[in-house]
Design a protein around this motif. Structure first.
Motif, PDB file in Angstrom:
ATOM      1  N   ASN A  42     -11.516  10.064 -12.001  1.00 32.16           N
ATOM      2  CA  ASN A  42     -10.998  11.087 -10.896  1.00 32.16           C
ATOM      3  C   ASN A  42      -9.601  10.426 -10.271  1.00 32.16           C
ATOM      4  O   ASN A  42      -8.930  11.043  -9.869  1.00 32.16           O
ATOM      5  CB  ASN A  42     -12.178  11.544 -10.011  1.00 32.16           C
ATOM      6  CG  ASN A  42     -11.684  12.715  -9.313  1.00 32.16           C
ATOM      7  OD1 ASN A  42     -11.321  13.456 -10.242  1.00 32.16           O
ATOM      8  ND2 ASN A  42     -12.098  13.059  -8.298  1.00 32.16           N
ATOM      9  N   HIS A  43      -9.995   9.211  -9.768  1.00 31.91           N
ATOM     10  CA  HIS A  43      -8.824   8.347  -9.228  1.00 31.91           C
ATOM     11  C   HIS A  43      -7.611   8.561 -10.062  1.00 31.91           C
ATOM     12  O   HIS A  43      -6.317   8.890  -9.215  1.00 31.91           O
ATOM     13  CB  HIS A  43      -9.144   6.964  -8.964  1.00 31.91           C
ATOM     14  CG  HIS A  43      -8.031   6.254  -8.200  1.00 31.91           C
ATOM     15  ND1 HIS A  43      -8.362   5.941  -7.040  1.00 31.91           N
ATOM     16  CD2 HIS A  43      -6.976   5.539  -8.821  1.00 31.91           C
ATOM     17  CE1 HIS A  43      -7.047   5.118  -6.748  1.00 31.91           C
ATOM     18  NE2 HIS A  43      -6.453   4.989  -7.632  1.00 31.91           N
ATOM     19  N   GLU A  44      -7.491   8.524 -11.015  1.00 26.13           N
ATOM     20  CA  GLU A  44      -6.295   8.630 -11.949  1.00 26.13           C
ATOM     21  C   GLU A  44      -5.759  10.050 -12.099  1.00 26.13           C
ATOM     22  O   GLU A  44      -4.717  10.455 -12.249  1.00 26.13           O
ATOM     23  CB  GLU A  44      -6.411   7.985 -13.433  1.00 26.13           C
ATOM     24  CG  GLU A  44      -6.749   6.415 -13.197  1.00 26.13           C
ATOM     25  CD  GLU A  44      -5.584   5.971 -12.475  1.00 26.13           C
ATOM     26  OE1 GLU A  44      -4.492   6.122 -12.575  1.00 26.13           O
ATOM     27  OE2 GLU A  44      -5.964   4.726 -11.888  1.00 26.13           O
ATOM     28  N   ILE A  85      -6.112  12.216  -9.920  1.00 28.08           N
ATOM     29  CA  ILE A  85      -5.562  12.478  -8.684  1.00 28.08           C
ATOM     30  C   ILE A  85      -3.991  11.918  -8.529  1.00 28.08           C
ATOM     31  O   ILE A  85      -3.016  12.641  -8.235  1.00 28.08           O
ATOM     32  CB  ILE A  85      -6.123  11.764  -7.318  1.00 28.08           C
ATOM     33  CG1 ILE A  85      -7.471  12.583  -6.992  1.00 28.08           C
ATOM     34  CG2 ILE A  85      -5.413  12.088  -5.924  1.00 28.08           C
ATOM     35  CD1 ILE A  85      -8.504  11.892  -6.262  1.00 28.08           C
ATOM     36  N   HIS A  86      -3.777  10.770  -9.383  1.00 30.84           N
ATOM     37  CA  HIS A  86      -2.451  10.170  -9.362  1.00 30.84           C
ATOM     38  C   HIS A  86      -1.530  11.140 -10.436  1.00 30.84           C
ATOM     39  O   HIS A  86      -0.380  11.624 -10.135  1.00 30.84           O
ATOM     40  CB  HIS A  86      -2.483   8.898 -10.011  1.00 30.84           C
ATOM     41  CG  HIS A  86      -2.808   7.918  -8.952  1.00 30.84           C
ATOM     42  ND1 HIS A  86      -2.112   7.694  -7.588  1.00 30.84           N
ATOM     43  CD2 HIS A  86      -3.667   6.629  -9.125  1.00 30.84           C
ATOM     44  CE1 HIS A  86      -2.847   6.697  -7.056  1.00 30.84           C
ATOM     45  NE2 HIS A  86      -3.731   6.049  -7.908  1.00 30.84           N
ATOM     46  N   LYS A 132      -3.203  -1.140  -1.122  1.00 34.32           N
ATOM     47  CA  LYS A 132      -4.376  -0.445  -0.663  1.00 34.32           C
ATOM     48  C   LYS A 132      -3.763   0.741   0.353  1.00 34.32           C
ATOM     49  O   LYS A 132      -4.497   1.695   0.625  1.00 34.32           O
ATOM     50  CB  LYS A 132      -5.539  -1.264  -0.002  1.00 34.32           C
ATOM     51  CG  LYS A 132      -6.213  -1.678  -0.889  1.00 34.32           C
ATOM     52  CD  LYS A 132      -7.312  -0.892  -1.569  1.00 34.32           C
ATOM     53  CE  LYS A 132      -8.276  -1.739  -2.310  1.00 34.32           C
ATOM     54  NZ  LYS A 132      -9.380  -0.845  -2.549  1.00 34.32           N
ATOM     55  N   GLU A 161      -2.344   5.793  -2.882  1.00 34.07           N
ATOM     56  CA  GLU A 161      -3.711   5.129  -3.376  1.00 34.07           C
ATOM     57  C   GLU A 161      -4.700   5.474  -2.161  1.00 34.07           C
ATOM     58  O   GLU A 161      -5.898   5.688  -2.757  1.00 34.07           O
ATOM     59  CB  GLU A 161      -3.297   3.641  -3.311  1.00 34.07           C
ATOM     60  CG  GLU A 161      -2.439   3.187  -4.292  1.00 34.07           C
ATOM     61  CD  GLU A 161      -2.936   3.433  -5.973  1.00 34.07           C
ATOM     62  OE1 GLU A 161      -4.227   3.604  -5.920  1.00 34.07           O
ATOM     63  OE2 GLU A 161      -2.212   3.422  -6.583  1.00 34.07           O
ATOM     64  N   ALA A 186      -6.135   8.759  -3.353  1.00 31.36           N
ATOM     65  CA  ALA A 186      -6.860   8.727  -4.551  1.00 31.36           C
ATOM     66  C   ALA A 186      -8.206   8.169  -4.316  1.00 31.36           C
ATOM     67  O   ALA A 186      -9.268   8.400  -4.688  1.00 31.36           O
ATOM     68  CB  ALA A 186      -6.127   7.741  -5.682  1.00 31.36           C
ATOM     69  N   TYR A 187      -8.247   6.877  -3.308  1.00 28.46           N
ATOM     70  CA  TYR A 187      -9.389   5.983  -3.046  1.00 28.46           C
ATOM     71  C   TYR A 187     -10.158   7.013  -2.263  1.00 28.46           C
ATOM     72  O   TYR A 187     -11.593   6.894  -2.314  1.00 28.46           O
ATOM     73  CB  TYR A 187      -9.018   4.720  -2.351  1.00 28.46           C
ATOM     74  CG  TYR A 187      -8.702   3.724  -3.491  1.00 28.46           C
ATOM     75  CD1 TYR A 187      -9.754   3.161  -4.324  1.00 28.46           C
ATOM     76  CD2 TYR A 187      -7.582   3.141  -3.673  1.00 28.46           C
ATOM     77  CE1 TYR A 187      -9.343   2.103  -5.150  1.00 28.46           C
ATOM     78  CE2 TYR A 187      -7.144   2.137  -4.489  1.00 28.46           C
ATOM     79  CZ  TYR A 187      -7.885   1.567  -5.249  1.00 28.46           C
ATOM     80  OH  TYR A 187      -7.659   0.739  -6.188  1.00 28.46           O
ATOM     81  N   ASN A 203     -10.611  10.074  -2.324  1.00 25.99           N
ATOM     82  CA  ASN A 203     -11.532  11.119  -2.876  1.00 25.99           C
ATOM     83  C   ASN A 203     -11.606  11.025  -4.283  1.00 25.99           C
ATOM     84  O   ASN A 203     -12.268  11.965  -5.023  1.00 25.99           O
ATOM     85  CB  ASN A 203     -10.300  12.390  -2.887  1.00 25.99           C
ATOM     86  CG  ASN A 203      -9.910  12.893  -1.393  1.00 25.99           C
ATOM     87  OD1 ASN A 203     -10.706  13.277  -0.702  1.00 25.99           O
ATOM     88  ND2 ASN A 203      -8.971  12.407  -1.011  1.00 25.99           N
ATOM     89  N   GLU A 204     -11.825   9.789  -4.764  1.00 26.39           N
ATOM     90  CA  GLU A 204     -12.068   9.692  -6.330  1.00 26.39           C
ATOM     91  C   GLU A 204     -13.489  10.001  -6.635  1.00 26.39           C
ATOM     92  O   GLU A 204     -13.935  10.311  -7.601  1.00 26.39           O
ATOM     93  CB  GLU A 204     -11.796   8.123  -6.638  1.00 26.39           C
ATOM     94  CG  GLU A 204     -12.592   7.129  -5.834  1.00 26.39           C
ATOM     95  CD  GLU A 204     -12.171   5.767  -6.142  1.00 26.39           C
ATOM     96  OE1 GLU A 204     -12.960   4.804  -5.774  1.00 26.39           O
ATOM     97  OE2 GLU A 204     -11.189   5.491  -6.863  1.00 26.39           O
ATOM     98  N   ARG A 205     -14.644   9.828  -5.659  1.00 26.86           N
ATOM     99  CA  ARG A 205     -16.090  10.477  -5.903  1.00 26.86           C
ATOM    100  C   ARG A 205     -16.036  11.980  -5.973  1.00 26.86           C
ATOM    101  O   ARG A 205     -17.006  12.375  -6.063  1.00 26.86           O
ATOM    102  CB  ARG A 205     -16.840   9.740  -5.054  1.00 26.86           C
ATOM    103  CG  ARG A 205     -16.729   8.210  -5.215  1.00 26.86           C
ATOM    104  CD  ARG A 205     -17.652   7.189  -4.390  1.00 26.86           C
ATOM    105  NE  ARG A 205     -17.445   6.015  -4.621  1.00 26.86           N
ATOM    106  CZ  ARG A 205     -18.255   4.976  -4.871  1.00 26.86           C
ATOM    107  NH1 ARG A 205     -19.449   5.282  -4.943  1.00 26.86           N
ATOM    108  NH2 ARG A 205     -17.900   3.713  -5.296  1.00 26.86           N
TER     109      ARG A 205
END
Length: 80
Positions: A2-4, A6-7, A42, A47, A50-51, A53-55
């Motif tokens: 999900n992190h990727e 978002i990117h 960070k 970033e 993405a961090y 909201n990645e979950r």
């Protein structure tokens, strides 16, 4: 994963090239600000979004256009 994703959305919003220009510029500013590449990385707004909201699997469905702007601020994110 999900992190990727978002990117990918960030890149589409900024037509890829602009995304990377901002990413690199912000990294250099953060590196100057924090003095380490880990803290600089960070604290890049892309970033941080993405961090943060990645979950959340539903994040991209409700995400506002250019939401990464919310994450441009001076608060320091520490390296864990």
């Amino acid at each position: 994963m999900n992190h990727e994703k978002i990117h990918l959305r960030q890149q589409l919003e900024l037509l890829v090239v602009v995304f990377y220009l901002i990413y690199i510029t912000e990294f250099l500013i953060r590196y100057y600000q924090y003095g380490t590449w880990q803290l600089a990385y960070k604290n890049i707004s892309f970033e941080r979004e993405a961090y943060a909201n990645e979950r959340d699997r539903g994040y991209l469905k409700q995400r506002s256009f250019w939401q990464f702007l919310k994450y441009i601020r001076s608060h320091n994110v520490s390296v864990k």
